[in-house]
Design a protein around this motif. Structure first.
Motif, PDB file in Angstrom:
ATOM      1  N   LYS A   5       0.862  -1.181   0.000  1.00  0.00           N
ATOM      2  CA  LYS A   5       0.000   0.000   0.000  1.00  0.00           C
ATOM      3  C   LYS A   5       0.896   1.227   0.000  1.00  0.00           C
ATOM      4  N   LEU A   6       0.722   2.067  -1.002  1.00  0.00           N
ATOM      5  CA  LEU A   6       1.524   3.270  -1.129  1.00  0.00           C
ATOM      6  C   LEU A   6       0.607   4.478  -1.020  1.00  0.00           C
ATOM      7  N   THR A   7       0.860   5.339  -0.026  1.00  0.00           N
ATOM      8  CA  THR A   7       0.046   6.529   0.186  1.00  0.00           C
ATOM      9  C   THR A   7       0.829   7.770  -0.207  1.00  0.00           C
ATOM     10  N   PHE A   8       0.211   8.604  -1.036  1.00  0.00           N
ATOM     11  CA  PHE A   8       0.776   9.905  -1.385  1.00  0.00           C
ATOM     12  C   PHE A   8       0.082  10.941  -0.520  1.00  0.00           C
ATOM     13  N   ALA A   9       0.791  11.437   0.499  1.00  0.00           N
ATOM     14  CA  ALA A   9       0.183  12.335   1.476  1.00  0.00           C
ATOM     15  C   ALA A   9      -0.260  13.658   0.845  1.00  0.00           C
ATOM     16  N   ASP A  10       0.462  14.105  -0.205  1.00  0.00           N
ATOM     17  CA  ASP A  10       0.134  15.409  -0.799  1.00  0.00           C
ATOM     18  C   ASP A  10      -1.226  15.410  -1.492  1.00  0.00           C
ATOM     19  N   VAL A  11      -1.652  14.255  -2.008  1.00  0.00           N
ATOM     20  CA  VAL A  11      -2.960  14.190  -2.671  1.00  0.00           C
ATOM     21  C   VAL A  11      -3.935  13.279  -1.923  1.00  0.00           C
ATOM     22  N   ALA A  12      -3.535  12.852  -0.709  1.00  0.00           N
ATOM     23  CA  ALA A  12      -4.380  12.006   0.147  1.00  0.00           C
ATOM     24  C   ALA A  12      -4.948  10.811  -0.616  1.00  0.00           C
ATOM     25  N   LEU A  13      -4.050  10.053  -1.248  1.00  0.00           N
ATOM     26  CA  LEU A  13      -4.472   8.918  -2.053  1.00  0.00           C
ATOM     27  C   LEU A  13      -3.636   7.700  -1.700  1.00  0.00           C
ATOM     28  N   THR A  14      -4.294   6.564  -1.481  1.00  0.00           N
ATOM     29  CA  THR A  14      -3.599   5.301  -1.206  1.00  0.00           C
ATOM     30  C   THR A  14      -3.895   4.332  -2.332  1.00  0.00           C
ATOM     31  N   VAL A  15      -2.848   3.709  -2.860  1.00  0.00           N
ATOM     32  CA  VAL A  15      -3.027   2.747  -3.942  1.00  0.00           C
ATOM     33  C   VAL A  15      -2.320   1.439  -3.591  1.00  0.00           C
ATOM     34  N   ARG A  22       8.596   1.041  -8.872  1.00  0.00           N
ATOM     35  CA  ARG A  22       9.265   2.272  -8.446  1.00  0.00           C
ATOM     36  C   ARG A  22       8.214   3.323  -8.118  1.00  0.00           C
ATOM     37  N   ILE A  23       8.479   4.115  -7.087  1.00  0.00           N
ATOM     38  CA  ILE A  23       7.507   5.123  -6.628  1.00  0.00           C
ATOM     39  C   ILE A  23       7.115   6.078  -7.752  1.00  0.00           C
ATOM     40  N   ILE A  24       8.070   6.477  -8.599  1.00  0.00           N
ATOM     41  CA  ILE A  24       7.784   7.464  -9.640  1.00  0.00           C
ATOM     42  C   ILE A  24       6.729   6.952 -10.626  1.00  0.00           C
ATOM     43  N   GLU A  25       6.737   5.640 -10.892  1.00  0.00           N
ATOM     44  CA  GLU A  25       5.773   5.067 -11.842  1.00  0.00           C
ATOM     45  C   GLU A  25       4.351   5.240 -11.329  1.00  0.00           C
ATOM     46  N   ILE A  26       4.164   5.034 -10.032  1.00  0.00           N
ATOM     47  CA  ILE A  26       2.827   5.152  -9.444  1.00  0.00           C
ATOM     48  C   ILE A  26       2.431   6.626  -9.334  1.00  0.00           C
ATOM     49  N   SER A  27       3.373   7.464  -8.932  1.00  0.00           N
ATOM     50  CA  SER A  27       3.113   8.893  -8.809  1.00  0.00           C
ATOM     51  C   SER A  27       2.589   9.459 -10.131  1.00  0.00           C
ATOM     52  N   GLU A  28       3.223   9.063 -11.218  1.00  0.00           N
ATOM     53  CA  GLU A  28       2.789   9.513 -12.549  1.00  0.00           C
ATOM     54  C   GLU A  28       1.363   9.083 -12.849  1.00  0.00           C
ATOM     55  N   LYS A  29       1.073   7.803 -12.584  1.00  0.00           N
ATOM     56  CA  LYS A  29      -0.247   7.249 -12.897  1.00  0.00           C
ATOM     57  C   LYS A  29      -1.355   7.939 -12.131  1.00  0.00           C
ATOM     58  N   VAL A  30      -1.117   8.245 -10.852  1.00  0.00           N
ATOM     59  CA  VAL A  30      -2.200   8.784 -10.028  1.00  0.00           C
ATOM     60  C   VAL A  30      -2.194  10.308  -9.962  1.00  0.00           C
ATOM     61  N   GLY A  31      -1.186  10.931 -10.571  1.00  0.00           N
ATOM     62  CA  GLY A  31      -1.135  12.388 -10.581  1.00  0.00           C
ATOM     63  C   GLY A  31      -0.708  12.998  -9.258  1.00  0.00           C
ATOM     64  N   ALA A  32       0.143  12.282  -8.500  1.00  0.00           N
ATOM     65  CA  ALA A  32       0.681  12.857  -7.266  1.00  0.00           C
ATOM     66  C   ALA A  32       1.737  13.900  -7.634  1.00  0.00           C
ATOM     67  N   GLY A  33       2.165  14.666  -6.648  1.00  0.00           N
ATOM     68  CA  GLY A  33       3.004  15.833  -6.917  1.00  0.00           C
ATOM     69  C   GLY A  33       4.504  15.606  -7.008  1.00  0.00           C
ATOM     70  N   ILE A  34       4.948  14.353  -7.112  1.00  0.00           N
ATOM     71  CA  ILE A  34       6.387  14.112  -7.207  1.00  0.00           C
ATOM     72  C   ILE A  34       6.829  14.393  -8.639  1.00  0.00           C
ATOM     73  N   THR A  35       7.679  15.382  -8.801  1.00  0.00           N
ATOM     74  CA  THR A  35       8.152  15.733 -10.136  1.00  0.00           C
ATOM     75  C   THR A  35       9.449  14.994 -10.426  1.00  0.00           C
ATOM     76  N   TYR A  36       9.820  14.934 -11.672  1.00  0.00           N
ATOM     77  CA  TYR A  36      11.076  14.281 -12.022  1.00  0.00           C
ATOM     78  C   TYR A  36      11.661  14.930 -13.263  1.00  0.00           C
TER      79      TYR A  36
END
Length: 95
Positions: A5-15, A22-36
């Motif tokens: 379970k990976l939670t992105f606190a900035d967008v309050a979303l758990t997937v 890799r975290i970046i792959e999930i961040s991209e898919k869900v639109g979390a705020g981790i830039t690269y």
């Protein structure tokens, strides 16, 4: 396959994510705020703060350790393009 379970606190979303992702792959898919920038672990743009569950991530490579040091990263900071989710629950936010 094990899931985590990976939670992105900035967008309050758990997937639920497959282990080894890799975290970046999930961040991209869900639109979390981790830039690269590079996705190669060179630029440090995707610096991510691990709020909890750091023990459930892959160990930092020599390259990642160097880039974290160059970017004066904190003890719980990782590069989202480098670290893999291994299992359990992890909570992150952009650093």
């Amino acid at each position: 396959m094990a899931h985590a379970k990976l939670t992105f606190a900035d967008v309050a979303l758990t997937v639920n994510v497959p282990s080894g992702t890799r975290i970046i792959e999930i961040s991209e898919k869900v639109g979390a705020g981790i830039t690269y920038g590079c996705r190669e672990g060179e630029c440090g743009t995707c610096l991510t703060h691990v709020i909890e569950g750091g023990e459930n991530l892959s160990e930092p490579s020599v390259l990642e350790q160097r880039v974290l040091k160059e970017n004066l990263a904190g003890r719980n900071d990782r590069l989202a393009c480098q670290c893999q989710v291994l299992g359990g629950e992890i909570k992150v936010r952009p650093a």
